[in-house]
Write a protein that holds these residues in place. Structure first.
Motif, PDB file in Angstrom:
ATOM      1  N   VAL A   1      -2.952   7.671  -2.808  1.00 23.40           N
ATOM      2  CA  VAL A   1      -3.740   6.620  -2.324  1.00 23.40           C
ATOM      3  C   VAL A   1      -4.454   7.158  -1.219  1.00 23.40           C
ATOM      4  CG1 VAL A   1      -1.749   4.712  -3.107  1.00 23.40           C
ATOM      5  CG2 VAL A   1      -2.279   5.663  -0.475  1.00 23.40           C
ATOM      6  N   LYS A   2      -4.246   8.351  -0.722  1.00 17.12           N
ATOM      7  CA  LYS A   2      -5.059   8.937   0.460  1.00 17.12           C
ATOM      8  C   LYS A   2      -6.682   9.068   0.017  1.00 17.12           C
ATOM      9  CE  LYS A   2      -1.676  12.019   2.637  1.00 17.12           C
ATOM     10  NZ  LYS A   2      -1.280  13.386   3.028  1.00 17.12           N
ATOM     11  N   GLY A   3      -7.230   8.224   1.007  1.00 21.09           N
ATOM     12  CA  GLY A   3      -8.689   8.075   0.887  1.00 21.09           C
ATOM     13  C   GLY A   3      -9.181   6.965   0.489  1.00 21.09           C
ATOM     14  N   ARG A   4      -8.383   6.178  -0.336  1.00 24.67           N
ATOM     15  CA  ARG A   4      -8.658   4.899  -0.929  1.00 24.67           C
ATOM     16  C   ARG A   4      -8.039   3.688  -0.039  1.00 24.67           C
ATOM     17  NH1 ARG A   4      -6.820   3.702  -5.807  1.00 24.67           N
ATOM     18  NH2 ARG A   4      -4.938   5.105  -5.510  1.00 24.67           N
ATOM     19  N   PHE A   5      -6.882   3.765   0.508  1.00 28.78           N
ATOM     20  CA  PHE A   5      -6.111   2.803   1.023  1.00 28.78           C
ATOM     21  C   PHE A   5      -6.159   3.077   2.539  1.00 28.78           C
ATOM     22  CE2 PHE A   5      -2.993   1.473  -2.457  1.00 28.78           C
ATOM     23  CZ  PHE A   5      -4.191   1.394  -3.478  1.00 28.78           C
ATOM     24  N   THR A   6      -6.093   2.316   3.539  1.00 31.90           N
ATOM     25  CA  THR A   6      -5.896   2.203   4.838  1.00 31.90           C
ATOM     26  C   THR A   6      -4.941   1.125   5.477  1.00 31.90           C
ATOM     27  OG1 THR A   6      -8.362   2.892   5.092  1.00 31.90           O
ATOM     28  CG2 THR A   6      -7.284   2.296   7.111  1.00 31.90           C
ATOM     29  N   ILE A   7      -4.018   1.562   6.012  1.00 33.12           N
ATOM     30  CA  ILE A   7      -3.030   0.705   6.752  1.00 33.12           C
ATOM     31  C   ILE A   7      -3.554   0.372   8.399  1.00 33.12           C
ATOM     32  CG2 ILE A   7      -1.409   2.523   7.524  1.00 33.12           C
ATOM     33  CD1 ILE A   7       0.699   0.570   6.838  1.00 33.12           C
TER      34      ILE A   7
ATOM     35  N   TYR B   1      -1.781  -4.669   7.663  1.00 30.31           N
ATOM     36  CA  TYR B   1      -2.633  -5.092   6.790  1.00 30.31           C
ATOM     37  C   TYR B   1      -2.605  -3.294   5.824  1.00 30.31           C
ATOM     38  CZ  TYR B   1      -4.144  -8.422   9.981  1.00 30.31           C
ATOM     39  OH  TYR B   1      -4.153  -9.413  10.737  1.00 30.31           O
ATOM     40  N   LEU B   2      -3.088  -3.840   4.424  1.00 28.63           N
ATOM     41  CA  LEU B   2      -3.346  -2.772   3.661  1.00 28.63           C
ATOM     42  C   LEU B   2      -4.674  -2.910   3.011  1.00 28.63           C
ATOM     43  CD1 LEU B   2      -2.026   0.206   2.727  1.00 28.63           C
ATOM     44  CD2 LEU B   2      -1.209  -1.120   0.707  1.00 28.63           C
ATOM     45  N   GLN B   3      -5.892  -2.277   3.229  1.00 35.40           N
ATOM     46  CA  GLN B   3      -7.154  -2.303   2.691  1.00 35.40           C
ATOM     47  C   GLN B   3      -6.925  -1.395   1.528  1.00 35.40           C
ATOM     48  OE1 GLN B   3      -9.902  -4.181   3.359  1.00 35.40           O
ATOM     49  NE2 GLN B   3     -10.690  -3.231   1.624  1.00 35.40           N
ATOM     50  N   MET B   4      -7.225  -2.086   0.399  1.00 37.43           N
ATOM     51  CA  MET B   4      -7.209  -1.046  -0.789  1.00 37.43           C
ATOM     52  C   MET B   4      -8.587  -0.913  -1.644  1.00 37.43           C
ATOM     53  SD  MET B   4      -3.423  -2.141  -2.129  1.00 37.43           S
ATOM     54  CE  MET B   4      -3.919  -3.824  -2.881  1.00 37.43           C
ATOM     55  N   ASP B   5      -9.108   0.270  -1.584  1.00 37.62           N
ATOM     56  CA  ASP B   5     -10.338  -0.038  -1.951  1.00 37.62           C
ATOM     57  C   ASP B   5     -10.247   0.924  -3.399  1.00 37.62           C
ATOM     58  OD1 ASP B   5     -11.864   0.776   1.234  1.00 37.62           O
ATOM     59  OD2 ASP B   5     -11.726  -1.019   0.013  1.00 37.62           O
ATOM     60  N   SER B   6     -11.283   0.977  -4.202  1.00 34.66           N
ATOM     61  CA  SER B   6     -11.259   1.865  -5.529  1.00 34.66           C
ATOM     62  C   SER B   6     -10.017   1.664  -6.126  1.00 34.66           C
ATOM     63  CB  SER B   6     -11.561   3.124  -5.115  1.00 34.66           C
ATOM     64  OG  SER B   6     -12.934   3.416  -4.441  1.00 34.66           O
ATOM     65  N   LEU B   7      -9.612   0.609  -6.432  1.00 37.42           N
ATOM     66  CA  LEU B   7      -8.206   0.241  -7.020  1.00 37.42           C
ATOM     67  C   LEU B   7      -8.179   0.961  -8.353  1.00 37.42           C
ATOM     68  CD1 LEU B   7      -7.622  -3.206  -5.547  1.00 37.42           C
ATOM     69  CD2 LEU B   7      -5.894  -1.147  -5.428  1.00 37.42           C
ATOM     70  N   LYS B   8      -7.318   1.317  -8.839  1.00 31.70           N
ATOM     71  CA  LYS B   8      -7.056   1.914 -10.418  1.00 31.70           C
ATOM     72  C   LYS B   8      -6.041   1.131 -10.845  1.00 31.70           C
ATOM     73  CE  LYS B   8      -8.103   6.553  -8.412  1.00 31.70           C
ATOM     74  NZ  LYS B   8      -7.418   8.034  -8.290  1.00 31.70           N
ATOM     75  N   PRO B   9      -5.817   1.170 -12.168  1.00 29.44           N
ATOM     76  CA  PRO B   9      -4.792   0.745 -13.096  1.00 29.44           C
ATOM     77  C   PRO B   9      -3.433   1.080 -12.671  1.00 29.44           C
ATOM     78  CG  PRO B   9      -6.610   0.910 -14.528  1.00 29.44           C
ATOM     79  CD  PRO B   9      -7.039   1.808 -13.253  1.00 29.44           C
ATOM     80  N   GLU B  10      -3.219   2.276 -12.244  1.00 31.14           N
ATOM     81  CA  GLU B  10      -2.060   2.756 -11.797  1.00 31.14           C
ATOM     82  C   GLU B  10      -1.451   2.342 -10.485  1.00 31.14           C
ATOM     83  OE1 GLU B  10      -4.680   4.546 -12.909  1.00 31.14           O
ATOM     84  OE2 GLU B  10      -4.818   6.521 -11.710  1.00 31.14           O
ATOM     85  N   ASP B  11      -2.468   1.404  -9.656  1.00 34.93           N
ATOM     86  CA  ASP B  11      -1.933   0.924  -8.552  1.00 34.93           C
ATOM     87  C   ASP B  11      -1.198  -0.522  -8.707  1.00 34.93           C
ATOM     88  OD1 ASP B  11      -5.111   1.822  -7.075  1.00 34.93           O
ATOM     89  OD2 ASP B  11      -3.240   2.898  -6.759  1.00 34.93           O
ATOM     90  N   THR B  12      -1.051  -0.849 -10.006  1.00 34.28           N
ATOM     91  CA  THR B  12      -0.580  -2.162 -10.426  1.00 34.28           C
ATOM     92  C   THR B  12       0.887  -2.124  -9.892  1.00 34.28           C
ATOM     93  OG1 THR B  12      -2.131  -2.656 -12.192  1.00 34.28           O
ATOM     94  CG2 THR B  12       0.081  -3.589 -12.253  1.00 34.28           C
ATOM     95  N   ALA B  13       1.310  -3.023  -9.077  1.00 27.08           N
ATOM     96  CA  ALA B  13       2.810  -3.114  -8.794  1.00 27.08           C
ATOM     97  C   ALA B  13       2.804  -4.172  -7.920  1.00 27.08           C
ATOM     98  CB  ALA B  13       3.066  -1.830  -8.015  1.00 27.08           C
ATOM     99  N   VAL B  14       4.249  -4.496  -7.702  1.00 24.44           N
ATOM    100  CA  VAL B  14       4.403  -5.569  -6.501  1.00 24.44           C
ATOM    101  C   VAL B  14       4.475  -4.668  -5.210  1.00 24.44           C
ATOM    102  CG1 VAL B  14       6.096  -7.152  -5.563  1.00 24.44           C
ATOM    103  CG2 VAL B  14       5.864  -7.174  -7.971  1.00 24.44           C
ATOM    104  N   TYR B  15       3.783  -5.217  -4.281  1.00 25.50           N
ATOM    105  CA  TYR B  15       3.792  -4.545  -2.973  1.00 25.50           C
ATOM    106  C   TYR B  15       4.506  -5.266  -1.909  1.00 25.50           C
ATOM    107  CZ  TYR B  15      -0.064  -1.387  -4.483  1.00 25.50           C
ATOM    108  OH  TYR B  15      -0.643  -0.605  -5.150  1.00 25.50           O
ATOM    109  N   TYR B  16       5.273  -4.449  -1.107  1.00 28.72           N
ATOM    110  CA  TYR B  16       6.225  -5.047  -0.143  1.00 28.72           C
ATOM    111  C   TYR B  16       6.105  -4.528   1.134  1.00 28.72           C
ATOM    112  CZ  TYR B  16       9.321  -6.148  -4.232  1.00 28.72           C
ATOM    113  OH  TYR B  16       9.680  -6.559  -5.533  1.00 28.72           O
ATOM    114  N   CYS B  17       5.990  -5.611   2.105  1.00 31.19           N
ATOM    115  CA  CYS B  17       5.853  -5.017   3.429  1.00 31.19           C
ATOM    116  C   CYS B  17       7.624  -4.562   4.128  1.00 31.19           C
ATOM    117  CB  CYS B  17       5.248  -6.223   4.232  1.00 31.19           C
ATOM    118  SG  CYS B  17       5.101  -6.127   5.925  1.00 31.19           S
TER     119      CYS B  17
END
Length: 119
Positions: free
Chosen positions: A63-69, A79-95
């Motif tokens: 996720v380097k270069g695409r996501f920003t915490i 916060y998690l800014q997620m740019d240029s999302l890909k199908p492989e980013d599909t998941a449940v995201y937990y804090c």
């Protein structure tokens, strides 16, 4: 103690999403905050972390270069800014919130928010 995530959803590849996690019931500013994700049948994966008090960030390679915490201690939010999302980013995201003292480790989890990237 509560961590409440929001901002997930179903999006097409290439678009952006911003996840939020709002904390209550503990001294948020003293905790390192981390986003994890988990797809069914896979191990939970650390995505990004931001430390306290320095605010140092780190990301998993995919996720380097695409996501920003980022964090806002006044709002007790991460916060998690997620740019240029890909199908492989599909998941449940937990804090996750974590603090280590001399005597013990304090760890809290949110309930998760689903992110699905699909065309």
């Amino acid at each position: 103690v509560q961590l409440v995530e929001s901002g997930g959803g179903l999006v097409q590849p290439g678009v952006s999403l911003r996840l939020s996690c709002v904390a209550s019931g503990f001294a948020f500013s003293n905790y390192d905050m981390t986003w994890y994700r988990q797809d069914p049948g896979k191990e939970r994966e650390l995505v990004a972390t931001i430390t306290s008090p320095s605010g140092t960030t780190d990301y998993t390679a995919s996720v380097k270069g695409r996501f920003t915490i980022s964090r806002d201690n006044a709002k007790k939010a991460v916060y998690l800014q997620m740019d240029s999302l890909k199908p492989e980013d599909t998941a449940v995201y937990y804090c996750n919130a974590r603090r280590t003292s001399a005597l013990r480790q304090y760890v809290y989890w949110g309930q998760g928010t689903q992110v699905t990237v699909s065309s």
